[in-house]
Design a protein around this motif. Sequence first.
Motif, mmCIF file in Angstrom:
data_model
loop_
_atom_site.group_PDB
_atom_site.id
_atom_site.type_symbol
_atom_site.label_atom_id
_atom_site.label_comp_id
_atom_site.label_asym_id
_atom_site.label_seq_id
_atom_site.Cartn_x
_atom_site.Cartn_y
_atom_site.Cartn_z
ATOM 1 N N ASN A 318 0.944 -0.990 -0.109
ATOM 2 C CA ASN A 318 -0.076 -0.107 -0.063
ATOM 3 C C ASN A 318 0.989 1.135 -0.035
ATOM 4 O OD1 ASN A 318 -1.727 2.129 0.829
ATOM 5 N ND2 ASN A 318 -3.106 1.045 1.902
ATOM 6 N N SER A 339 -0.355 -0.904 -4.977
ATOM 7 C CA SER A 339 -1.607 0.112 -5.025
ATOM 8 C C SER A 339 -1.440 1.371 -3.977
ATOM 9 C CB SER A 339 -2.723 -0.800 -4.392
ATOM 10 O OG SER A 339 -2.909 -2.080 -5.197
ATOM 11 N N LYS A 471 -3.530 0.512 -8.830
ATOM 12 C CA LYS A 471 -4.253 -0.652 -8.365
ATOM 13 C C LYS A 471 -3.726 -1.807 -8.891
ATOM 14 C CE LYS A 471 -8.717 -2.842 -7.432
ATOM 15 N NZ LYS A 471 -8.366 -2.920 -5.999
ATOM 16 N N ASP A 472 -2.825 -2.821 -7.904
ATOM 17 C CA ASP A 472 -2.342 -4.042 -8.303
ATOM 18 C C ASP A 472 -1.478 -3.996 -9.580
ATOM 19 O OD1 ASP A 472 -3.551 -5.254 -6.394
ATOM 20 O OD2 ASP A 472 -5.154 -6.023 -7.294
#
Length: 505
Positions: A318, A339, A471-472
Amino acid sequence: MTTIVRQQDLIDSVADALQFISYYHPKDFIQAVHEAYLKEANPAAKDAMAQILINSRMCAEGKRPICQDTGIVTAFVNIGMDVKVEGDMSLDDMINEGVRRAYNHPDNVLRASILADPDGARKNTGDNTPAVIHYKVVPGNKIDIHVAAKGGGSEAKSKFAMLNPSDNVVEWVLNMVPQMGAGWCPPGMLGIGIGGTAEKAMLLAKEALLDPIDIHELREKGAENRAEELRLELMEKVNALGIGAQGLGGLTTVLDVKIKDYPTHAANKAIAIIPNCAATRHAHFTLDGSGPALQTPPNLDDWPEVTREASDSVKRINLDTITKDELVDLKPGDTVLLSGKLLTGRDAAHKRLVDMIEKGEELPVDFTNRFIYYVGPVDPVRDEVVGPAGPTTATRMDKFTRTVLEKTGLIGMVGKSERGPAAIEAIKDNKAVYLMAVGGAAYLVSKAIVGSKTLAFADLGMEAIYEFEVKDMPVTVAVDTTGESVHQTGPKVWAEKIRTQNIEG
């Protein structure tokens, strides 16, 4: 009989070919990568090739660039002696007009990467012109043209030497390829030119890359001349180096080795290597006076269906909450999904940041506990958040790395290929990390970017500092907090495996 080729037909053919190669790989290249993917034994290298293959299909379906670096255009033009070109522009201007229209096409905008005054102002020309053009006047009544779009990362790894006549070509190539690192985005092809003069050897190497991948056919029929003998020997020995896809270590570094030679002076043996990256882009067409020569779309059934294998060992970061203390758990070769908010910046932005630091000026962005992505994205079209946004070569930022890590609070970097000794030492001293994204998977990477805004240096265009919301986003740990580099350890391990276990490279 004289053939009349209209100016507009030539312009349209060049523009069509350049749009075509921006999103369609040559079929022979895709087949070769897929074959290498199927036999690859190193999971990290196999995943890198999976991303390249998935990205290729996505680009073919979405008609968007394979790589964010849409290249410098090179054209090889053979003009028949019985051809008249009807128009009011020079041939150079016609070809450059085709380039201009291709790169500014509203449905598929391509990145303008060409800078005028290369050792001075380095001002972007805005439309990727001018192209580099080579002409031959030949018998016949047609115009035969090859166009290629060559990425800067692979072009930067070109090598040249004026060997002594008794020097061994194979030894020289095997010495040079490891020095090229992974910045040329293997697996790809090596174009080798031998003979002539210095500039002729380089031209031969570039021309060699236009030929299709056919090493299997050569193996079956056997070598018939010295150039073919060298191709077979170098194909085996370069792959035995264990460099592998993206330099991660593995069985396949090159998909083919192409060699052209030319008579040379008795005192000389000129030799050049030019690598072609995982975004191999070239097309051929012939103008015969009947109208524009447009490319025929391939059958997408020829593209393999490949999926990335999910692994329980995948780690997640994160970016909005990570601290330096958490970085110690990341080890070289780890697969990571990012992410959160990711800053961007490359050469021009880093230089400006370092200049501001040295002058004691306040920076426009807070880098504390942040990651930066070395990228110069393509402009978005339609509903895209950002255009294709693959990584740029990280070593170009090496000379800025220590200053940026020590003076800004930055803790992580994402880029393409290896880092040099100075950067690795700075990463180790500051307990930071360097993560590697796959070069040649730009459209796939862009789909992980769900938001984008410009934070600073907007005047730098694609080199501005953006903030991406990702995101990812898939990456691999390349240098950990202790300074261990997968680009140093991986090839050594796989070269030894190939040597001792007789694995096919």
